[in-house]
Design an enzyme around this catalytic site. Structure first.
Site, PDB file in Angstrom:
ATOM      1  N   LYS A 198      70.123  20.378  30.105  1.00 45.80           N
ATOM      2  CA  LYS A 198      70.542  21.281  29.029  1.00 45.80           C
ATOM      3  C   LYS A 198      69.850  22.633  29.167  1.00 45.80           C
ATOM      4  O   LYS A 198      70.494  23.689  29.168  1.00 45.80           O
ATOM      5  CB  LYS A 198      70.201  20.651  27.677  1.00 45.80           C
ATOM      6  CG  LYS A 198      70.352  21.590  26.489  1.00 45.80           C
ATOM      7  CD  LYS A 198      71.777  22.032  26.267  1.00 45.80           C
ATOM      8  CE  LYS A 198      71.871  22.996  25.096  1.00 45.80           C
ATOM      9  NZ  LYS A 198      73.243  23.525  24.916  1.00 45.80           N
ATOM     10  N   PHE A 243      81.449  33.879  32.960  1.00 44.76           N
ATOM     11  CA  PHE A 243      80.108  34.392  32.669  1.00 44.76           C
ATOM     12  C   PHE A 243      79.689  35.485  33.666  1.00 44.76           C
ATOM     13  O   PHE A 243      78.526  35.601  34.034  1.00 44.76           O
ATOM     14  CB  PHE A 243      79.083  33.243  32.591  1.00 44.76           C
ATOM     15  CG  PHE A 243      79.215  32.502  31.294  1.00 44.76           C
ATOM     16  CD1 PHE A 243      80.361  31.791  31.026  1.00 44.76           C
ATOM     17  CD2 PHE A 243      78.237  32.577  30.310  1.00 44.76           C
ATOM     18  CE1 PHE A 243      80.549  31.141  29.814  1.00 44.76           C
ATOM     19  CE2 PHE A 243      78.406  31.922  29.087  1.00 44.76           C
ATOM     20  CZ  PHE A 243      79.571  31.205  28.849  1.00 44.76           C
ATOM     21  N   LEU A 244      80.702  36.253  34.067  1.00 41.47           N
ATOM     22  CA  LEU A 244      80.469  37.440  34.905  1.00 41.47           C
ATOM     23  C   LEU A 244      80.995  38.684  34.190  1.00 41.47           C
ATOM     24  O   LEU A 244      81.350  39.669  34.825  1.00 41.47           O
ATOM     25  CB  LEU A 244      81.174  37.285  36.261  1.00 41.47           C
ATOM     26  CG  LEU A 244      80.471  36.444  37.323  1.00 41.47           C
ATOM     27  CD1 LEU A 244      81.306  36.437  38.613  1.00 41.47           C
ATOM     28  CD2 LEU A 244      79.062  36.948  37.639  1.00 41.47           C
ATOM     29  N   CYS A 254      71.605  30.042  20.977  1.00 36.30           N
ATOM     30  CA  CYS A 254      71.168  29.174  22.069  1.00 36.30           C
ATOM     31  C   CYS A 254      70.537  29.899  23.249  1.00 36.30           C
ATOM     32  O   CYS A 254      69.398  29.611  23.609  1.00 36.30           O
ATOM     33  CB  CYS A 254      72.354  28.333  22.540  1.00 36.30           C
ATOM     34  SG  CYS A 254      72.827  27.133  21.297  1.00 36.30           S
TER      35      CYS A 254
HETATM   36  C1  UDX Z   1      76.174  28.848  24.706  1.00 33.67           C
HETATM   37  C2  UDX Z   1      76.547  27.976  25.914  1.00 33.67           C
HETATM   38  O1  UDX Z   1      77.689  28.537  26.539  1.00 33.67           O
HETATM   39  C3  UDX Z   1      76.851  26.558  25.447  1.00 33.67           C
HETATM   40  O2  UDX Z   1      77.108  25.734  26.566  1.00 33.67           O
HETATM   41  C4  UDX Z   1      75.644  26.021  24.678  1.00 33.67           C
HETATM   42  O3  UDX Z   1      75.897  24.698  24.210  1.00 33.67           O
HETATM   43  C5  UDX Z   1      75.330  26.924  23.508  1.00 33.67           C
HETATM   44  O4  UDX Z   1      75.092  28.267  23.966  1.00 33.67           O
HETATM   45  P1  UDX Z   1      77.392  30.136  22.796  1.00 33.67           P
HETATM   46  O5  UDX Z   1      76.041  30.741  22.626  1.00 33.67           O
HETATM   47  O6  UDX Z   1      78.089  29.571  21.611  1.00 33.67           O
HETATM   48  O7  UDX Z   1      77.309  28.925  23.887  1.00 33.67           O
HETATM   49  O8  UDX Z   1      78.361  31.256  23.360  1.00 33.67           O
HETATM   50  P2  UDX Z   1      78.703  31.785  24.839  1.00 33.67           P
HETATM   51  O9  UDX Z   1      80.168  31.867  24.908  1.00 33.67           O
HETATM   52  O10 UDX Z   1      77.978  31.023  25.859  1.00 33.67           O
HETATM   53  O11 UDX Z   1      78.130  33.302  24.820  1.00 33.67           O
HETATM   54  C6  UDX Z   1      76.759  33.486  24.640  1.00 33.67           C
HETATM   55  C7  UDX Z   1      76.489  35.000  24.728  1.00 33.67           C
HETATM   56  O12 UDX Z   1      76.716  35.462  26.070  1.00 33.67           O
HETATM   57  C8  UDX Z   1      77.385  35.848  23.825  1.00 33.67           C
HETATM   58  O13 UDX Z   1      76.604  36.861  23.199  1.00 33.67           O
HETATM   59  C9  UDX Z   1      78.375  36.484  24.788  1.00 33.67           C
HETATM   60  O14 UDX Z   1      78.804  37.784  24.348  1.00 33.67           O
HETATM   61  C10 UDX Z   1      77.546  36.619  26.052  1.00 33.67           C
HETATM   62  N1  UDX Z   1      78.340  36.627  27.275  1.00 33.67           N
HETATM   63  C11 UDX Z   1      79.041  35.515  27.615  1.00 33.67           C
HETATM   64  C12 UDX Z   1      78.326  37.754  28.093  1.00 33.67           C
HETATM   65  O15 UDX Z   1      77.692  38.760  27.768  1.00 33.67           O
HETATM   66  N2  UDX Z   1      79.052  37.740  29.245  1.00 33.67           N
HETATM   67  C13 UDX Z   1      79.778  36.652  29.633  1.00 33.67           C
HETATM   68  O16 UDX Z   1      80.417  36.708  30.678  1.00 33.67           O
HETATM   69  C14 UDX Z   1      79.779  35.508  28.789  1.00 33.67           C
END
Ligand code: UDX
Length: 442
Positions: A198, A243-244, A254
């Protein structure tokens, strides 16, 4: 069909409510123990206390076999499998605060007929410590990988379900049975490895985001477009396209917490996890880079400049403001003497008490009226549909900083805006106006 075993859930927060409601949807009787009486009362009436797409419908549909109570005794009496979904926020030292987990372990007592199934994110070693103290209590580490805004989908269609248990522990097999109908890879492993999966998964995703954000920052210096770079990178199946997306940093309940918790866990175990320090620092600085972009267009003095923030929640499709980039950005703008207005489709109510001095408006055009600049902080889809001609007429200065690269630069340029994205130096700038990258050294 065999009667589905009743499920216990401890904690009616976001993870607990998604877990409880989805197991109810799968046909299990569910008993949720929540210590806040007000939440128990509203949930017992079928009223959801948070914004998560699709969850209210499931709660309404399955309420007849869901019980909400403040009484742990009722949970112990009616269920054997108890999912622990209490929060483990960072303490001032950055370590995870396990006090709520500890309370649960105490309350469960020395039962030899129950299992604690740990959904809460805890440091590696937590399960082993509990097992050492509570020999008769079965224990399973079953971390969640739910994303806010898509949590129901993520629960019902998991990539994998991680189940950490000691060999021969009855509860490991019982949890595996619960998740089998959902498909997805079942990863049976030891407790410590499950806990690390995790933390490592979230830390890796955060690392991926900070990496592409630094690539974006270099793109701004050398004239490349980070959205094109991410497209080309993501087609490599070792990298993947997700996530790019470069932007103004990650937030949420989280990533910041789990990255820090892993860094602290490593440090407490004698290892200096250097990479995570950089991931955290890059993320904090990325939220501040918007100030530099504003000054580039408005001059160094932002005193009394009116800046409109579009979006406040940490990501779209949620009202969650935890560690949202808007919190850092609005504080930095206040520090520069700017006047800040804001609009968010759902987070406005929560944001009110978190953003003192920010004028939160009921609609985007009011927030944008008379503004010297607009900043897209959260990529809510409705911002793409704004009438940008009307926005231009309402604003004092037609300047948009697109913190999530979500707008179409050409549309804005055509409407007379100066457009500035993240890692997209040529987007929105007429070709002849853009200085070519510095001549290659040589
Ligand atoms: C995250 C994990 O993805 C998930 O697996 C875990 O259980 C909980 O934490 P979450 O925080 O709900 O989920 O949202 P996520 O969609 O992961 O985005 C997290 C942050 O990253 C957001 O602020 C989002 O704007 C940012 N982000 C995400 C980016 O800046 N770029 C990306 O490409 C993806």
């Amino acid at each position: 069909m065999a009667e589905k075993p009743p499920i216990g859930v401890i904690g009616a927060g976001w993870v607990g409510l998604v877990t409880a409601t989805c197991f109810a949807e799968l046909g299990h009787p569910v008993v949720v123990r929540e210590i806040v009486q007000g939440k128990v009362d509203s949930l017992s009436r079928g009223e959801l206390v948070m914004h998560e797409p699709g969850l209210q419908e499931l709660l309404t549909k399955n309420l007849d076999h869901m019980t909400f109570t403040t009484d742990m005794g009722e949970l112990l009496q009616r269920t054997r499998l108890m999912f622990v979904c209490v929060d483990t926020p960072p303490t001032y030292s950055g370590d995870a605060d396990l006090s709520r987990v500890e309370t649960v372990v105490q309350e469960v007592g020395d039962s030899n007929d129950h299992a604690l199934i740990m959904k809460s994110t805890v440091p590696v070693g937590t399960g082993a410590a509990i097992r050492r103290r509570k020999h008769d209590l079965a224990y399973v580490s079953c971390p969640e990988f739910l994303k806010e805004g898509t949590a129901v989908e993520d629960f019902m269609h998991p990539d994998r379900v991680v189940i950490g248990a000691d060999n021969g522990d009855w509860a490991g097999a019982a949890v595996e049975e619960l998740y089998r109908p959902l498909g997805g890879e079942i990863v049976r492993t030891d407790i410590a490895s499950a806990e690390m999966i995790k933390l490592a998964s979230n830390a890796f995703l955060a690392t991926k985001i900070s990496f592409i954000n630094e690539i974006a920052n270099v793109c701004e210096e050398v004239g490349a477009d980070v959205t094109e770079v991410a497209r080309g990178m993501g087609l490599d199946n070792r990298i993947g396209p997700k996530f790019l997306a470069a932007g103004i940093g990650y937030g949420g309940s989280c990533f910041p917490k789990d990255v820090t918790a892993l860094k602290q866990l490593a440090g407490n175990s004698g290892y200096h996890f250097q990479l995570l320090n950089a991931v955290i620092e890059v993320n904090e600085l990325q939220k501040r880079r918007v100030i530099g972009k504003l000054k580039k267009h408005l001059g160094d003095n932002l005193v009394h400049k009116k800046i409109a923030l579009l979006g406040l929640s940490f990501k779209p499709n949620t009202d969650d403001m935890r560690e949202a980039s808007s919190l850092v950005l609005s504080a930095r703008l206040a520090g520069e003497g700017a006047e800040v207005t804001a609009y968010d489709p759902v987070a406005a109510e929560r944001a009110g008490e978190l953003l003192p001095g920010v004028e939160i408006c009921d609609d985007p055009l009011t927030a944008l009226s008379g503004a010297d600049a607009a900043v897209v902080v959260t990529e809510w889809p409705q911002f793409k549909e704004l009438d940008w001609n009307a926005v231009r007429d309402a604003m004092k200065t037609p300047l948009v900083i697109d913190g999530r690269n979500v707008l179409d630069a050409e549309t804005l340029t055509a409407a007379g805006f100066a457009y500035e994205g993240v890692g997209r130096p040529s987007a929105g700038v007429p070709a002849e106006a853009f200085d070519a990258a510095p001549a290659a050294a040589g």
